[in-house]
Write a protein that holds these residues in place. Structure first.
Motif, PDB file in Angstrom:
ATOM      1  N   LEU A   3     -26.446  39.372  68.941  1.00  0.00           N
ATOM      2  CA  LEU A   3     -27.809  39.695  67.886  1.00  0.00           C
ATOM      3  C   LEU A   3     -27.776  38.467  66.713  1.00  0.00           C
ATOM      4  O   LEU A   3     -26.624  37.794  66.037  1.00  0.00           O
ATOM      5  N   VAL A  43     -28.443  49.235  74.894  1.00  0.00           N
ATOM      6  CA  VAL A  43     -29.466  48.168  74.450  1.00  0.00           C
ATOM      7  C   VAL A  43     -30.548  48.820  73.362  1.00  0.00           C
ATOM      8  O   VAL A  43     -30.739  48.302  72.991  1.00  0.00           O
ATOM      9  N   ASP A  44     -31.162  49.852  73.891  1.00  0.00           N
ATOM     10  CA  ASP A  44     -32.888  50.546  73.266  1.00  0.00           C
ATOM     11  C   ASP A  44     -31.817  51.310  71.981  1.00  0.00           C
ATOM     12  O   ASP A  44     -32.168  51.028  71.102  1.00  0.00           O
ATOM     13  N   ASN A  83     -31.464  47.775  69.863  1.00  0.00           N
ATOM     14  CA  ASN A  83     -32.553  47.476  69.074  1.00  0.00           C
ATOM     15  C   ASN A  83     -33.053  48.830  67.881  1.00  0.00           C
ATOM     16  O   ASN A  83     -33.769  48.049  67.114  1.00  0.00           O
ATOM     17  N   ARG A  84     -33.132  50.303  68.271  1.00  0.00           N
ATOM     18  CA  ARG A  84     -33.178  50.589  67.321  1.00  0.00           C
ATOM     19  C   ARG A  84     -32.570  51.104  66.413  1.00  0.00           C
ATOM     20  O   ARG A  84     -33.084  51.035  65.118  1.00  0.00           O
ATOM     21  N   LYS A  93     -31.697  47.924  64.695  1.00  0.00           N
ATOM     22  CA  LYS A  93     -32.130  47.107  64.344  1.00  0.00           C
ATOM     23  C   LYS A  93     -32.447  47.159  62.525  1.00  0.00           C
ATOM     24  O   LYS A  93     -33.283  47.459  61.656  1.00  0.00           O
ATOM     25  N   TYR A 125     -34.081  38.960  66.899  1.00  0.00           N
ATOM     26  CA  TYR A 125     -32.825  40.334  66.878  1.00  0.00           C
ATOM     27  C   TYR A 125     -32.060  40.021  68.020  1.00  0.00           C
ATOM     28  O   TYR A 125     -30.520  40.093  67.552  1.00  0.00           O
ATOM     29  N   VAL A 126     -31.826  40.063  68.786  1.00  0.00           N
ATOM     30  CA  VAL A 126     -31.103  40.026  70.532  1.00  0.00           C
ATOM     31  C   VAL A 126     -32.097  38.691  70.612  1.00  0.00           C
ATOM     32  O   VAL A 126     -32.479  38.085  71.903  1.00  0.00           O
ATOM     33  N   THR A 152     -34.415  46.298  78.749  1.00  0.00           N
ATOM     34  CA  THR A 152     -35.310  47.045  77.523  1.00  0.00           C
ATOM     35  C   THR A 152     -36.278  47.574  78.422  1.00  0.00           C
ATOM     36  O   THR A 152     -36.952  48.967  77.919  1.00  0.00           O
TER      37      THR A 152
END
Length: 232
Positions: A48, A193-194, A197-198, A200, A208-209, A230
């Motif tokens: 990240l 992964v989701d 991401n959430r 962040k 970010y990724v 994603t």
């Protein structure tokens, strides 16, 4: 120079030149090159664009994998009275208070998840230097400091995975076993992964990724196509 086994050499050859694969292709590659005699864990690593040394760039969270982890999670609970009984009934392997504190201070840590009721935190706080570096310190942000002990224990044993960015901004976790059906592994990977991401943080700048890769316990890693990872 370390000697490379025939299996390791064969695995490296199979992975050579392969990168940015779809989740399905990457899972097939990893599963197809598992050689260990035990059921290897499929692990995910996400690089990240954050610096966890800054509070506003720390990435931390929890996700319940839809198909579980395949791992038996040993749970310790700091609680007294009815809440201790509730923890035992829910399946916690270790339940205690001062006695559990002394056991941990002696260096005996035989659990994978630590849960505490809020009233026990002054006691648990004394274990910060021991549990913190192992990512075992109870934290209300990930649901391990709670009065709902039963749900917390059941979640820990039902496929809940905690994640936290390390110093280099890498998040990693086990997302299933190599014996899992490929579709179930793919579903778990995308759920993880989701969740990252959430999570962040507000201080994250730029990309970010940066990279996502998976591997088996004993095998090489392969990077995933970010769009595929994603996709829902």
């Amino acid at each position: 120079m370390a000697k490379v086994s025939k299996n390791q050499a064969a695995a490296r050859a199979a992975f050579d030149g392969k990168a940015n694969l779809s989740v399905e292709d990457a899972v097939a590659l990893v599963k197809g090159n598992v050689k260990a005699k035990f059921d290897e864990t499929v692990e995910i690593a996400m690089n990240l664009g954050v610096d966890p040394r800054h509070a506003d760039q720390m990435v931390r969270g929890v996700v319940t994998l839809p198909n579980g982890t395949g791992k038996h999670v040993r749970v310790a609970v700091f609680a007294r009275g009815p809440k201790a009984d509730e923890a035992k009934a829910a399946g916690a392997e270790i339940v205690g208070a001062e006695d559990l504190l002394e056991t941990i201070q002696s260096g005996k840590i035989e659990f994978d998840r630590c849960i505490a009721t809020p009233d026990m935190m002054p006691l648990v706080g004394r274990l910060g230097k021991i549990l913190g570096p192992r990512n075992l310190m109870p934290n209300p942000k990930v649901g391990t400091v709670t009065m709902d002990v039963k749900s917390a224990v059941e979640a820990a044993k039902g496929g809940e995975v905690q994640f936290k960015a390390e110093k280099a901004g890498v998040v990693h976790a086990g997302v299933g076993k190599a014996s899992f059906d490929a579709a179930k592994l793919a579903e778990n990977i995308r759920a993880f992964v989701d969740a990252v991401n959430r999570a962040k943080p507000s201080g994250a700048k730029g990309t970010y990724v940066k990279k996502v890769s998976i591997s088996s316990t004993m095998g090489p890693g392969v990077s995933l196509d970010l769009a595929s990872a994603t996709a829902q």
